[in-house]
Motif scaffolding. Structure first.
Motif, short mmCIF file in Angstrom:
data_model
loop_
_atom_site.label_atom_id
_atom_site.label_comp_id
_atom_site.label_asym_id
_atom_site.label_seq_id
_atom_site.Cartn_x
_atom_site.Cartn_y
_atom_site.Cartn_z
N GLN A 76 2.59 -0.42 -7.08
CA GLN A 76 1.53 -1.29 -6.60
C GLN A 76 0.82 -2.63 -7.57
O GLN A 76 0.48 -1.76 -8.28
CB GLN A 76 0.14 -0.21 -5.82
CG GLN A 76 0.37 0.53 -4.95
CD GLN A 76 -0.27 1.55 -4.06
OE1 GLN A 76 -1.72 0.46 -4.58
NE2 GLN A 76 0.03 1.98 -3.45
N ASP A 88 1.54 -1.00 -0.09
CA ASP A 88 0.12 -0.15 -0.24
C ASP A 88 0.49 1.11 0.02
O ASP A 88 0.10 2.30 -0.09
CB ASP A 88 -0.80 0.01 1.50
CG ASP A 88 -2.32 -0.57 1.11
OD1 ASP A 88 -2.35 -1.65 0.10
OD2 ASP A 88 -2.53 -1.53 2.32
N PRO A 95 4.56 3.62 -4.35
CA PRO A 95 4.21 4.41 -5.21
C PRO A 95 2.60 3.91 -6.25
O PRO A 95 3.49 2.11 -6.31
CB PRO A 95 5.02 5.40 -6.03
CG PRO A 95 6.33 4.86 -5.20
CD PRO A 95 5.81 3.56 -4.82
N LYS A 96 1.85 4.29 -6.62
CA LYS A 96 0.49 4.00 -7.28
C LYS A 96 1.13 3.53 -7.72
O LYS A 96 0.21 2.16 -8.42
CB LYS A 96 0.48 5.39 -7.83
CG LYS A 96 -1.87 4.60 -7.57
CD LYS A 96 -2.64 4.25 -6.52
CE LYS A 96 -3.64 3.80 -6.98
NZ LYS A 96 -3.97 2.43 -5.43
N GLU A 97 2.02 3.31 -8.90
CA GLU A 97 1.94 2.94 -10.60
C GLU A 97 2.90 1.08 -9.72
O GLU A 97 3.00 0.83 -11.16
CB GLU A 97 2.91 3.72 -11.59
CG GLU A 97 4.01 4.44 -10.74
CD GLU A 97 3.98 5.61 -10.33
OE1 GLU A 97 3.17 5.82 -8.76
OE2 GLU A 97 5.23 5.99 -9.47
N ASP A 101 -1.93 -4.78 -6.74
CA ASP A 101 -2.92 -4.88 -6.55
C ASP A 101 -3.54 -6.16 -5.92
O ASP A 101 -3.66 -6.74 -4.70
CB ASP A 101 -4.73 -4.56 -6.81
CG ASP A 101 -4.81 -3.23 -6.91
OD1 ASP A 101 -4.03 -2.30 -6.90
OD2 ASP A 101 -5.36 -2.61 -7.56
#
Ligand SMILES: N[C@@H](CCC(=O)N[C@@H](CS)C(=O)NCC(=O)O)C(=O)O
Length: 201
Positions: free
Chosen positions: A120, A113, A116-118, A122
Motif C-alpha cells: 500500500q 486499501d 496487501p499492507k506492504e 498511503d
C-alpha cells in the motif's frame, strides 16, 4: 440488448438508473460478470475488461457508462438525459465527468486499501481522498442549480457516485461541510430509479 454487470458497480448503477428513467428497463437481459475472476471472458466483449458493457440487439459491444447511457438515451422518446446541444449539453456532460471522476478517485482509494499492507502507498490513497473531497466541494457550489434544472446524465452520475461513496466509506462524514449537496442528494436518492438500484451487500 444484454448488459454485462456486477451488482455493486457505481458505473453499472448509472446504466441501471438510466434504463429505469428512460422506460427501457424491461428491454435488457442482465448477465452477471465478475471482472476480477482470472477466468472471466469479459475481454471478449470489452477489451478494457470492465463492466458495464452493453451488447446491442445488432450485436455491437458498447462501453463505457457514458457511451452506454447516451446510446440508451437515443432509444426512447421521453425527456432526454443528454441535452442535444449547446450550453445545456456541455453542462450535463461536464457534471457527468465530475461525478464519474469522483467515483474513479473513490475506486482507486478502495483498491489501494485492499492491497496487501506492504504494497500500500498511503500518499496515493491520500491523493485520491483529496480528489473526492475537492469534487464534493465543487458539487456543493453546483447543488442549488442542480436542484432547479431538469434531471440529466450529470445528476445520475453524481447521485450514483455519492451513493457508492456512502456504501464503501460510510464514515466519510461529507454532509456536514456540504449542506446544499446533502439536501440535493437526499431528494435525488428518493427517486424510484435510485431506490430500486441502491447497492446492497
Ligand atoms: N469509465 C468506466 C469505468 C468502469 C469500471 O471501472 N468498472 C469497474 C467495476 S466498478 C471494472 O469493471 N473494473 C475492472 C478493472 O478495472 O479491471 C465506465 O464509466 O464504465
Amino acid at each position: 440488448m444484454k448488459l454485462r454487470y456486477s451488482p455493486l458497480s457505481p458505473y453499472v448503477r448509472k446504466v441501471a438508473v438510466t434504463l429505469i428513467e428512460t422506460g427501457l428497463d424491461k428491454k435488457v437481459e442482465r448477465i452477471p460478470t465478475n471482472v476480477w475472476d482470472p477466468n472471466t471472458d469479459i475481454g471478449n466483449d470489452n477489451p478494457l475488461g470492465k463492466v458495464p458493457t452493453l451488447i446491442t440487439d445488432s450485436g455491437e459491444r458498447l462501453y463505457d457508462s457514458p457511451v452506454i447511457c447516451e446510446y440508451l438515451d437515443g432509444l426512447h422518446n421521453g425527456k432526454k438525459l443528454f441535452p442535444a446541444s449547446g450550453k445545456a449539453r456541455l453542462k450535463a456532460i461536464k457534471l457527468q465527468a465530475l461525478g464519474d471522476g469522483m467515483t474513479d478517485a473513490g475506486v482507486l482509494r478502495l483498491l489501494e486499501d485492499r492491497r496487501p499492507k506492504e504494497l500500500q502507498w498511503d500518499k496515493w490513497a491520500e491523493r485520491q481522498a483529496k480528489v473526492v473531497a475537492r469534487a464534493m466541494d465543487a458539487l456543493e457550489d453546483e447543488a442549488d442549480a442542480m436542484a432547479e434544472g431538469p434531471i440529466t446524465i450529470g445528476h445520475i452520475a453524481v447521485g450514483c457516485s455519492l451513493g457508492w461513496l456512502d456504501f464503501r466509506f460510510p464514515d466519510l462524514g461529507w454532509r456536514k461541510q456540504r449542506p446544499a449537496l446533502a439536501d440535493w442528494y437526499d431528494d435525488f436518492a428518493d427517486r424510484k430509479s435510485m431506490v430500486a438500484t441502491a447497492p446492497k451487500e
